[in-house]
Motif scaffolding. Structure first.
Motif, PDB file in Angstrom:
ATOM      1  N   SER A  84       0.840  -1.193   0.000  1.00 29.70           N
ATOM      2  CA  SER A  84       0.000   0.000   0.000  1.00 29.70           C
ATOM      3  C   SER A  84       0.872   1.239   0.000  1.00 29.70           C
ATOM      4  CB  SER A  84      -0.906   0.022   1.231  1.00 29.70           C
ATOM      5  OG  SER A  84      -1.803  -1.037   1.169  1.00 29.70           O
ATOM      6  N   ILE A 122     -10.493   8.240   2.467  1.00 30.56           N
ATOM      7  CA  ILE A 122      -9.772   7.615   1.359  1.00 30.56           C
ATOM      8  C   ILE A 122     -10.397   8.019   0.031  1.00 30.56           C
ATOM      9  CG2 ILE A 122      -9.264   5.404   0.262  1.00 30.56           C
ATOM     10  CD1 ILE A 122      -8.879   4.221   2.989  1.00 30.56           C
ATOM     11  N   GLY A 123     -11.703   8.061  -0.028  1.00 27.57           N
ATOM     12  CA  GLY A 123     -12.400   8.401  -1.265  1.00 27.57           C
ATOM     13  C   GLY A 123     -13.394   7.334  -1.621  1.00 27.57           C
ATOM     14  N   GLN A 124     -14.444   7.728  -2.305  1.00 23.24           N
ATOM     15  CA  GLN A 124     -15.501   6.787  -2.644  1.00 23.24           C
ATOM     16  C   GLN A 124     -15.276   6.090  -3.972  1.00 23.24           C
ATOM     17  OE1 GLN A 124     -19.154   8.967  -2.400  1.00 23.24           O
ATOM     18  NE2 GLN A 124     -19.127   9.014  -0.160  1.00 23.24           N
ATOM     19  N   LYS A 125     -14.467   6.669  -4.841  1.00 21.62           N
ATOM     20  CA  LYS A 125     -14.232   6.076  -6.156  1.00 21.62           C
ATOM     21  C   LYS A 125     -12.943   5.252  -6.140  1.00 21.62           C
ATOM     22  CE  LYS A 125     -16.433   9.782  -8.778  1.00 21.62           C
ATOM     23  NZ  LYS A 125     -16.205  10.788  -9.824  1.00 21.62           N
ATOM     24  N   VAL A 126     -12.939   4.208  -6.948  1.00 25.35           N
ATOM     25  CA  VAL A 126     -11.769   3.340  -7.070  1.00 25.35           C
ATOM     26  C   VAL A 126     -11.477   3.144  -8.552  1.00 25.35           C
ATOM     27  CG1 VAL A 126     -10.799   1.068  -6.565  1.00 25.35           C
ATOM     28  CG2 VAL A 126     -12.384   2.116  -4.953  1.00 25.35           C
ATOM     29  N   GLU A 183      -8.538   1.231 -11.358  1.00 23.02           N
ATOM     30  CA  GLU A 183      -7.450   0.267 -11.474  1.00 23.02           C
ATOM     31  C   GLU A 183      -6.852   0.290 -12.869  1.00 23.02           C
ATOM     32  OE1 GLU A 183      -8.617  -3.708 -10.532  1.00 23.02           O
ATOM     33  OE2 GLU A 183      -8.675  -3.326  -8.378  1.00 23.02           O
ATOM     34  N   ILE A 238     -11.527   9.482 -11.499  1.00 25.00           N
ATOM     35  CA  ILE A 238     -11.046  10.180 -10.303  1.00 25.00           C
ATOM     36  C   ILE A 238     -10.248  11.407 -10.722  1.00 25.00           C
ATOM     37  CG2 ILE A 238      -9.579   9.972  -8.265  1.00 25.00           C
ATOM     38  CD1 ILE A 238     -10.215   6.955  -8.317  1.00 25.00           C
ATOM     39  N   GLN A 251      -5.202   8.030  -2.287  1.00 24.24           N
ATOM     40  CA  GLN A 251      -4.371   6.898  -1.873  1.00 24.24           C
ATOM     41  C   GLN A 251      -4.067   6.020  -3.075  1.00 24.24           C
ATOM     42  OE1 GLN A 251      -5.651   4.839   1.594  1.00 24.24           O
ATOM     43  NE2 GLN A 251      -4.037   3.333   1.484  1.00 24.24           N
ATOM     44  N   ARG A 266      -3.950   0.448  -8.027  1.00 27.80           N
ATOM     45  CA  ARG A 266      -5.307   0.807  -7.602  1.00 27.80           C
ATOM     46  C   ARG A 266      -5.245   2.162  -6.916  1.00 27.80           C
ATOM     47  NH1 ARG A 266      -7.610  -3.650  -4.128  1.00 27.80           N
ATOM     48  NH2 ARG A 266      -7.731  -4.672  -6.126  1.00 27.80           N
ATOM     49  N   TYR A 273      -7.569   5.445  -5.072  1.00 29.03           N
ATOM     50  CA  TYR A 273      -8.803   5.844  -4.421  1.00 29.03           C
ATOM     51  C   TYR A 273      -8.875   7.375  -4.438  1.00 29.03           C
ATOM     52  CZ  TYR A 273      -8.486   1.133  -2.504  1.00 29.03           C
ATOM     53  OH  TYR A 273      -8.377  -0.225  -2.365  1.00 29.03           O
ATOM     54  N   GLU A 292     -11.664  11.081  -5.248  1.00 24.58           N
ATOM     55  CA  GLU A 292     -12.937  11.744  -5.604  1.00 24.58           C
ATOM     56  C   GLU A 292     -12.869  12.239  -7.037  1.00 24.58           C
ATOM     57  OE1 GLU A 292     -15.557  11.759  -3.594  1.00 24.58           O
ATOM     58  OE2 GLU A 292     -14.360  10.718  -2.112  1.00 24.58           O
TER      59      GLU A 292
END
Length: 99
Positions: free
Chosen positions: A27, A37-41, A43, A71, A76, A95, A97, A99
């Protein structure tokens, strides 16, 4: 008969060892010191064979992962490496994370 059982057991153990994989998750540090951390991810993935050839070249970076997740502000970053066959084949995932 006993020799066949030993040969089969050794072959099965070798096959299990060759087909097993290790996964490590590294990480990255949060890019912001405080806050969620944020709601969107998002990759981005690429695969490497023998450490020389990549399935997607340099398309596995933070910018590409953020674009894939829609994003605009990354909070992160996480790197995930999965190695198969003693590192002959490696799947690398970035990956992000935010907004």
């Amino acid at each position: 008969m006993k020799k066949n059982v030993i040969t089969f057991a050794a072959s099965a153990a070798l096959a299990m060892l060759m087909l097993s994989s290790c996964a490590t998750i590294n990480s990255g540090a949060a890019l912001t010191e405080k806050g969620p951390i944020g709601q969107k991810v998002g990759e981005a993935q690429s695969s490497y064979f023998l450490g020389l050839w990549s399935s997607k070249g340099e398309q596995n970076n933070i910018k590409q992962a953020a674009e894939n997740g829609g994003i605009k502000k990354v909070t992160q970053v996480e790197y995930i490496d999965q190695s198969v066959f003693f590192g002959l084949f490696i799947k690398h995932t970035t990956r992000v994370y935010g907004e």
